[in-house]
Structures are given as structure tokens and as C-alpha cells.
Design a protein around this motif. Structure first.
Motif, PDB file in Angstrom:
ATOM      1  N   ALA A 273      34.250 141.659  76.015  1.00 23.66           N
ATOM      2  CA  ALA A 273      33.904 142.442  74.828  1.00 23.66           C
ATOM      3  C   ALA A 273      33.065 141.641  73.841  1.00 23.66           C
ATOM      4  O   ALA A 273      32.659 142.160  72.802  1.00 23.66           O
ATOM      5  CB  ALA A 273      35.183 142.921  74.134  1.00 23.66           C
ATOM      6  N   GLY A 274      32.822 140.352  74.149  1.00 24.95           N
ATOM      7  CA  GLY A 274      32.075 139.484  73.243  1.00 24.95           C
ATOM      8  C   GLY A 274      32.952 138.707  72.291  1.00 24.95           C
ATOM      9  O   GLY A 274      32.456 137.991  71.425  1.00 24.95           O
ATOM     10  N   PHE A 275      34.285 138.806  72.457  1.00 24.41           N
ATOM     11  CA  PHE A 275      35.215 138.151  71.535  1.00 24.41           C
ATOM     12  C   PHE A 275      35.387 136.684  71.889  1.00 24.41           C
ATOM     13  O   PHE A 275      36.199 136.303  72.738  1.00 24.41           O
ATOM     14  CB  PHE A 275      36.575 138.860  71.547  1.00 24.41           C
ATOM     15  N   ILE A 276      34.590 135.843  71.241  1.00 24.64           N
ATOM     16  CA  ILE A 276      34.650 134.391  71.419  1.00 24.64           C
ATOM     17  C   ILE A 276      34.035 133.758  70.182  1.00 24.64           C
ATOM     18  O   ILE A 276      33.127 134.317  69.565  1.00 24.64           O
ATOM     19  CB  ILE A 276      33.905 133.951  72.697  1.00 24.64           C
ATOM     20  N   SER A 277      34.540 132.616  69.773  1.00 25.23           N
ATOM     21  CA  SER A 277      34.061 131.983  68.544  1.00 25.23           C
ATOM     22  C   SER A 277      32.606 131.540  68.684  1.00 25.23           C
ATOM     23  O   SER A 277      32.256 130.841  69.642  1.00 25.23           O
ATOM     24  CB  SER A 277      34.928 130.770  68.206  1.00 25.23           C
ATOM     25  N   PRO A 278      31.736 131.910  67.726  1.00 23.27           N
ATOM     26  CA  PRO A 278      30.337 131.485  67.787  1.00 23.27           C
ATOM     27  C   PRO A 278      30.150 130.019  67.407  1.00 23.27           C
ATOM     28  O   PRO A 278      29.085 129.457  67.638  1.00 23.27           O
ATOM     29  CB  PRO A 278      29.654 132.403  66.765  1.00 23.27           C
ATOM     30  N   SER A 279      31.171 129.395  66.835  1.00 20.03           N
ATOM     31  CA  SER A 279      31.055 127.989  66.449  1.00 20.03           C
ATOM     32  C   SER A 279      31.625 127.060  67.511  1.00 20.03           C
ATOM     33  O   SER A 279      30.947 126.141  67.978  1.00 20.03           O
ATOM     34  CB  SER A 279      31.750 127.742  65.102  1.00 20.03           C
ATOM     35  N   SER A 280      32.861 127.297  67.959  1.00 21.09           N
ATOM     36  CA  SER A 280      33.513 126.382  68.898  1.00 21.09           C
ATOM     37  C   SER A 280      33.522 126.873  70.343  1.00 21.09           C
ATOM     38  O   SER A 280      33.883 126.117  71.249  1.00 21.09           O
ATOM     39  CB  SER A 280      34.957 126.147  68.458  1.00 21.09           C
ATOM     40  N   LEU A 281      33.174 128.135  70.582  1.00 18.18           N
ATOM     41  CA  LEU A 281      33.265 128.785  71.891  1.00 18.18           C
ATOM     42  C   LEU A 281      34.721 128.927  72.351  1.00 18.18           C
ATOM     43  O   LEU A 281      34.988 129.119  73.537  1.00 18.18           O
ATOM     44  CB  LEU A 281      32.459 128.034  72.960  1.00 18.18           C
ATOM     45  N   GLU A 282      35.663 128.862  71.417  1.00 13.50           N
ATOM     46  CA  GLU A 282      37.075 129.069  71.750  1.00 13.50           C
ATOM     47  C   GLU A 282      37.310 130.551  71.974  1.00 13.50           C
ATOM     48  O   GLU A 282      36.965 131.378  71.131  1.00 13.50           O
ATOM     49  CB  GLU A 282      37.971 128.554  70.613  1.00 13.50           C
ATOM     50  N   GLY A 283      37.880 130.898  73.132  1.00 12.33           N
ATOM     51  CA  GLY A 283      38.033 132.311  73.440  1.00 12.33           C
ATOM     52  C   GLY A 283      39.445 132.760  73.743  1.00 12.33           C
ATOM     53  O   GLY A 283      39.711 133.959  73.789  1.00 12.33           O
TER      54      GLY A 283
END
Length: 355
Positions: A273-283
Motif C-alpha cells: 500500500a506504500g506504507f513505509i517510512s520515507p526517511s528510514s525505510l522502516e516498514g
């Protein structure tokens, strides 16, 4: 038998969703991972962030010791390769084996859920108010039917692409290698180099080995990975002795248009769904949170699941977009170097070679 819900992919999002739905509904799950050595393994640093720990705590889940690896590291070395600027920042991650973590979450799925391991979906047909899902398993083809489909199959989601759902987001290829590391001092490094990628890379000790990986532009990703790896290893005085190579697609949101919860009777959770942090890539934390949101909507018995799930995840999308404010201080070179030079929030670390 026609299932109520088919979940494609059993990473953290899919596995948690199966746990939350499997006791009351007829659920089938199709996943390409297994406990075999040749199984697909997510290219991931394998660090459980505080946000993910919090989401597990909300579900009353406690992490088995068998998932943890040595060492537990309390700081991250941030390295700007072009300038050589280095700072250390305190972090509260748990160092774990990511594949064992994924398999542990799968082991918690209720026995009433039908799970197909080592399986790959290749076709979906909509007919008479249901979906017929065809997949490969052990060299054979199988088909199951369900009323609803959930794509929990990651950044390169087959479900999302099959139904023509487009995310306006940045895409990278995550490439990671595992190396022998006997006798090496433990370390965790976060590497930035805009000459190679506008994202970041990581190097991390795990038991008697260490990993190096990063997120690279899809075009020439493996070439860029090798170039950066060799430069970093030369700087560290290491010679690569590769044990394993892993790769997969990874997303990095850029706006509210970078997310989609699906359409009709097709739903998306986690990175699909695109739900992942844009800064750390933590998902992991976002995958669990979106799975909980969808499960809550479905279990509530609401008629318009799609609308209710979209509304339920508005806060998730806003929180992720707020992280875009932080991103420039990591990824815009001159801003990153200003932060590193200032030493804000950094800690002093004793030189291991000093007395």
C-alpha cells in the motif's frame, strides 16, 4: 470451498492480518517464504525499531530470544562517504534475524487458516462475485477462490499491479549481501553517498557474519551496489567473502499520492500500500498498523470495507508524510553535512584502538 479472504504475502502485515482474522473467518494465505534454506529472504538490516516494538506490544506479543542475534548495538555510525564526515547517534533497535522473525510471525497464525508456503501467484480472475487465484507450488498449479483479496506482498506487489493500482512513489532495488566476519569488531554503519544513490546503505554485524546492503536506483542497481561495496570495504580494509546475496524492490513515499488502500474488494496493506517510512525505510511498524486497521474494519461487520479502511488509515498516511519534513536533513547533501558538522544529538564514542 470459497474462502472469505485470501491474503497474498505473509510478511509482518500479512501474518498479523491472518492472526487477527483467522479465528472468525475462512482465510487462505499464499506466501513465497518457507523455513527451507533456499527460501526467499527479505533484504533487510534486521533491526527492530522502537515503533515496531510498540506495535508488537499493543498486540501483547513478546519477542523470543531465539530471534535475537549478537551484538546488541546502542549507536549507529553515520558516514558521509564523499566528505568522510562521521558521527555516532544513540539508537534503541533490537538486532535480530529478519527471516526468523518473519517465520515466527507466520507460526502464530491460527491453525484454521489455510497456508500455502513456497508459492507464487501468477493469475487472478474475477467471476461471479469472487476471485479465482492461481499459483505455483512445488512445480504444480493450484487455484483457490475468495470473496476478498488482500495484497500484503511488498513493494513490487503482484496484487497491486494486477488490478492496475498505481502509486506515485519513488522505487529502488534493495540489494544486500551476507559476509563472513570472524574476529571483526561489532559495528553498525549508515552510509550516505549521493554519487551512488539518493537513498542510503547499511553495514551491520550479526553473530559471526555481517551484512552490507542499500537501496539503489532500479537501473544499474547491482552495478552501483558493487561499486559502493568495494569502495567501503577498501576504506575498512576488508576483502568481501560473500555467503549470500538478496534483492527486492523497495518504495520511498514522496507525497499523499504515494499510498493506496486498494479498490473494490481488493485491499492493500504494508508496503504493498506504500506504507513505509520515507526517511528510514522502516516498514514493519507500518505494516502491522495497517493490518490492524484493516482487520478492525472487517471484524466490525461494516458493509463498505473499502471506504472504512481508507478512512481508518488517514492518520497513517499523514504521519508518513510528516516524516518527509525530516528527510531533507538526511538526504540533501549540504543539509546532511551541516547536521553532521554541528554534532547535534550525536554522542562521543571511544576509539576502539585507543588505550
Amino acid at each position: 470451498m470459497i474462502y472469505d479472504i485470501a491474503i497474498i504475502g505473509l510478511g509482518p502485515a500479512g501474518a498479523i492480518l491472518a492472526q487477527l482474522l483467522g479465528k472468525t473467518l475462512k482465510v487462505v494465505a499464499i506466501d513465497k517464504k518457507s523455513g527451507e534454506d533456499h527460501s526467499f529472504k527479505k533484504p533487510c538490516g534486521g533491526l527492530l525499531a522502537p515503533d515496531a516494538q510498540k506495535e508488537l506490544a499493543k498486540l501483547s506479543l513478546t519477542l523470543p530470544r531465539s530471534l535475537l542475534v549478537d551484538p546488541q548495538i546502542f549507536s549507529v555510525e553515520t558516514l558521509d562517504m564523499p566528505t568522510g564526515l562521521t558521527r555516532h547517534y544513540q539508537r534503541f533497535y533490537l538486532n535480530m534475524d529478519r527471516h526468523r522473525f518473519d517465520m515466527w510471525l507466520k507460526s502464530l497464525i491460527p491453525k484454521g487458516v489455510t497456508v500455502f508456503d513456497s508459492s507464487q501467484v501468477f493469475d487472478i480472475k474475477e467471476k461471479d462475485g469472487r476471485f479465482d487465484i492461481s499459483f505455483y507450488i512445488n512445480g504444480e498449479t493450484r487455484t483457490v477462490s475468495s470473496k476478498y483479496i488482500v495484497g500484503a506482498d511488498g513493494a513490487n506487489s503482484f496484487v497491486r499491479r494486477w488490478f492496475g493500482v498505481d502509486l506515485k512513489t519513488r522505487k529502488y532495488l534493495s540489494v544486500q549481501q551476507v559476509f563472513k566476519a570472524e574476529g571483526m569488531s561489532p559495528f553498525y554503519s549508515c552510509v550516505f553517498d549521493e554519487r551512488i544513490t539518493d537513498c542510503y546503505s547499511w553495514a551491520l554485524s550479526k553473530d559471526d557474519q555481517f551484512i552490507f546492503g542499500g537501496a539503489y536506483p532500479v537501473k544499474d542497481a547491482k552495478k552501483l551496489f558493487i561499486k559502493q561495496r568495494d569502495e567501503l570495504f577498501s576504506k575498512m580494509g576488508l576483502e568481501p567473502s560473500v555467503k549470500e546475496t538478496q534483492a527486492c524492490m523497495v518504495l520511498r513515499p514522496s507525497s499523499l499520492r504515494s499510498f493506496s488502500t486498494g479498490k473494490g474488494n481488493v485491499f492493500l496493506v504494508g508496503e504493498a500500500a506504500g506504507f513505509i517510512s520515507p526517511s528510514s525505510l522502516e516498514g514493519i511498524s507500518w505494516g502491522i498498523a495497517s493490518a490492524k486497521a484493516l482487520a478492525g474494519v472487517i471484524n466490525s461487520g461494516t458493509k463498505n470495507i473499502a471506504k472504512a479502511y481508507f478512512i481508518k488509515t488517514i492518520k497513517l498516511r499523514i504521519k508518513l508524510c510528516l516524516k518527509l519534513i525530516k528527510s531533507p536533513f538526511m538526504y540533501v547533501p549540504y543539509l546532511r553535512r551541516l547536521v553532521l558538522k554541528s554534532g547535534i544529538s550525536s554522542i562521543k564514542v571511544k576509539n576502539k584502538t585507543s588505550d
